[in-house]
Design an enzyme around this catalytic site. Sequence first.
Site, PDB file in Angstrom:
ATOM      1  N   SER A 103     -40.251 -21.790  70.504  1.00 64.30           N
ATOM      2  CA  SER A 103     -38.820 -21.660  70.784  1.00 64.30           C
ATOM      3  C   SER A 103     -38.400 -22.695  71.804  1.00 64.30           C
ATOM      4  O   SER A 103     -39.230 -23.257  72.522  1.00 64.30           O
ATOM      5  CB  SER A 103     -38.508 -20.260  71.318  1.00 64.30           C
ATOM      6  OG  SER A 103     -38.868 -20.146  72.688  1.00 64.30           O
ATOM      7  N   ASP A 104     -37.102 -22.942  71.902  1.00 66.22           N
ATOM      8  CA  ASP A 104     -36.603 -23.702  73.040  1.00 66.22           C
ATOM      9  C   ASP A 104     -36.548 -22.762  74.242  1.00 66.22           C
ATOM     10  O   ASP A 104     -36.781 -21.550  74.131  1.00 66.22           O
ATOM     11  CB  ASP A 104     -35.228 -24.301  72.737  1.00 66.22           C
ATOM     12  CG  ASP A 104     -34.962 -25.569  73.531  1.00 66.22           C
ATOM     13  OD1 ASP A 104     -35.573 -25.735  74.606  1.00 66.22           O
ATOM     14  OD2 ASP A 104     -34.138 -26.391  73.102  1.00 66.22           O
ATOM     15  N   TYR A 105     -36.235 -23.323  75.378  1.00 62.40           N
ATOM     16  CA  TYR A 105     -36.299 -22.617  76.678  1.00 62.40           C
ATOM     17  C   TYR A 105     -35.436 -21.349  76.656  1.00 62.40           C
ATOM     18  O   TYR A 105     -34.215 -21.430  76.626  1.00 62.40           O
ATOM     19  CB  TYR A 105     -35.804 -23.585  77.754  1.00 62.40           C
ATOM     20  CG  TYR A 105     -36.228 -23.283  79.161  1.00 62.40           C
ATOM     21  CD1 TYR A 105     -35.755 -22.174  79.852  1.00 62.40           C
ATOM     22  CD2 TYR A 105     -37.106 -24.136  79.823  1.00 62.40           C
ATOM     23  CE1 TYR A 105     -36.145 -21.925  81.154  1.00 62.40           C
ATOM     24  CE2 TYR A 105     -37.501 -23.898  81.131  1.00 62.40           C
ATOM     25  CZ  TYR A 105     -37.011 -22.791  81.792  1.00 62.40           C
ATOM     26  OH  TYR A 105     -37.389 -22.553  83.088  1.00 62.40           O
ATOM     27  N   THR A 106     -36.083 -20.188  76.622  1.00 59.26           N
ATOM     28  CA  THR A 106     -35.458 -18.846  76.612  1.00 59.26           C
ATOM     29  C   THR A 106     -34.526 -18.631  75.418  1.00 59.26           C
ATOM     30  O   THR A 106     -33.660 -17.759  75.460  1.00 59.26           O
ATOM     31  CB  THR A 106     -34.696 -18.537  77.921  1.00 59.26           C
ATOM     32  OG1 THR A 106     -33.575 -19.420  78.067  1.00 59.26           O
ATOM     33  CG2 THR A 106     -35.594 -18.664  79.129  1.00 59.26           C
ATOM     34  N   PHE A 145     -31.188 -24.122  69.739  1.00 62.83           N
ATOM     35  CA  PHE A 145     -30.377 -23.068  70.344  1.00 62.83           C
ATOM     36  C   PHE A 145     -29.280 -22.552  69.415  1.00 62.83           C
ATOM     37  O   PHE A 145     -28.870 -21.407  69.513  1.00 62.83           O
ATOM     38  CB  PHE A 145     -29.700 -23.600  71.615  1.00 62.83           C
ATOM     39  CG  PHE A 145     -30.612 -23.803  72.780  1.00 62.83           C
ATOM     40  CD1 PHE A 145     -31.237 -22.728  73.399  1.00 62.83           C
ATOM     41  CD2 PHE A 145     -30.850 -25.068  73.289  1.00 62.83           C
ATOM     42  CE1 PHE A 145     -32.072 -22.910  74.486  1.00 62.83           C
ATOM     43  CE2 PHE A 145     -31.681 -25.267  74.385  1.00 62.83           C
ATOM     44  CZ  PHE A 145     -32.293 -24.177  74.983  1.00 62.83           C
TER      45      PHE A 145
END
Length: 762
Positions: A286-289, A255
């Site tokens: 990717s990480d979450y969103t 992030f």
Amino acid sequence: MRTFRIVGAAALFMFSTGVLQAQTGEQQKMKTFIDGLMKKMTIDEKIGQLNLVVGGEATTGSVVSTDVDTKIRKGQVGGIFSVTSPGRIRKIQELAVNQSRLKIPIIFGLDVIHGYKTIFPIPLGLASTWDMNLIEQSARIAAQEASADGLNWTFSPMVDVSRDPRWGRISEGSGEDPYLGSVIAKAMVRGYQGKSLADNNTIMACVKHFALYGAAEAGRDYNTTDMSRVRMYNDYLPPYKAAIDAGVGSVMSSFNEIDGIPATANKWLLTDVLRKQWGFKGMVVSDYTSVNEMIDHGMGDLQQVSALALKAGLDMDMVGEGFLTTLKKSLNEGKVTVADIDRACRMVLEAKYKLGLFEDPYRYCDENRARTEIFNEANRRKAREIAAKSFVLLKNQQQVLPLQKKGTIALVGPLANAKENMVGTWSVAADVTKPISLLAGLKEVLGANGKVLYAKGANVTEDSLLEVRTSIFGKPFERDNRPADVMIREALAAAEQADVVVAALGELAEMTGEASSRSDLTLPQSQVNLLQALVKTGKPVVVVLFTGRPLAIPDVDKIAPAILNVWFGGSEAGHAIADVLFGDINPSGKLTATFPMNVGQVPIYYSHKNTGRPLNGQWFQKFRSNYLDVPNEPLYPFGYGLSYTTFTYGDLKLSSQSLKGNQRLTASITVTNTGKYAGEEVVQLYIRDVVGTNTRPLKELKGFQKISLQPGESRQVSFTITPEDLKFYNHELKYDWEAGDFTIFIGGNARDLKSGQVNWQK
């Protein structure tokens, strides 16, 4: 590549060449298959493969995917996570295979972090075993269970180095040291992926969070990270590199930003370092969103940030659907190319190919495996063993521990009967009704030999809102609304009837983990008050400390005769704690993250550098690098952990005081069990490069051995040191070693060491 001598050099060459040819042949076969498939795919279908959606409840964010079935039929979904069980997964896979145009199977993932249904200690606890075999076994069992329930991808291991215990996700990693973190990263990858991803009892690992997430400013989750390239390469990047070298199948971007550019769109990170320097051939997700979140970072609108991420080297967009909804427009406007989309699509398809999904989309949908291989007795026995090996004995004044299996024990404290919290954070698949609480474990192991009196004694904290914020993810904590003094009196009544008091104190499971940063690392005052009252009874008091991070507990250390840090031990925590309390297992865990005296010392870690004005001694000196109000030294150093027995280290012996070139140095020491119990000790090797073109740490971990000794037994422990162990990245990012003087240390923790000097010339 590992090779084996068969007859001679020619045979060895033929064997090595044969393996290489087989690997190359398989790669060519995969390339041919993927080439043929991609020729049939439309741009929309290629972009669809880059879309990772959540199929169940959101576990790491508030966004939940919608209308997933329709998107699958349209070829707009490449992967799904948070869906489990062979039956459910088969139905979804049938949609993709039977109702989409090209019948491309879906990859199914989940956050399998420290176990699937059988939960092992939190990763910071697993690391404290310093036992790579056990750590690998935990990942192997997790993969066995997860794959039996239909999954083939895990978002683990998390290898972020962290030196700031305010950061909640320190619980999810291996601590502060890059060397130890690297060794653990390799063990976890081996455990998850086994010998072949094509085996249906293995799952693809995903190393995260790439990169530097553990150094978020102020220890606040998702925050900015800013550091020099020298520190990155020497201190923070090695565990990720180790996972790549171990063959990890996928990588997750972090992030945080790096050099002013979020990791998810950082081309230097995702392409220059990961692919060009390290040679990574797998998939980047990717990480979450995190793609969408670059809007708030100030990188542009959704179309802009999606294009930036793709061109930087990201292959799969988790949940945000920025790729799905904007990439075609960006392609038409010339902001991305077909080659960019093809590259990402190929990476996703290759991951599915390696998992054998094109050969058999339902290879992970065996209901018989799900019935017999998950949360079975053998797995629970192993969880109990590993948990007991993860506990760290911090204090044991006058040998209060181990307890005798007789008499009356007063078990008090807010964590004494909190089975839902035993599994710790990031245990998303756990059935929290099944873990063994400390109360249940203590009663069972004690049996009819004695009696356990229970009283809660205090709430975790008097801040009821804080308690509510951390009683989540199926881990409810029932607050006792009686006055605090009434609860303490009840606990004292139990203590008065007992021979010994066990106080179960610490954090709730979700007081660490994602979005669980804390600015106060002390034990809440409600628990301190309880402990003080218990100690005043004059009864022996053993603190069983539950925590997902290093805490600042000098007040506890000062008054409690014994402290056993048990992290969050998993499904069998209660049994394992009882095993150690009663001495059936001798604690052997060692800290992998430094415990500070107070939060003002943070960040604190053992491998720090000297200043031009170092403190001489422990106490304050004017115009020296120190504090007015607290020593520089931590409460408990890296590598620290006691045993029920005692270990004595002899003098350090070096095979030479002067070496040259690629000669090898042997450092040896004799360790003796001078106590009454058989026990295990982690013998640790540290090295200091005394003079360098760049300033060097005062010491760096370079090796360790975990040995077992009977009472009175001695063993010589030897380490072989080569120039490879002396290398570091200098200010030009050149990885090499420099001639000169080195200090070699061996001991039981980063503070208590025997040392010797050696001069090494090129």
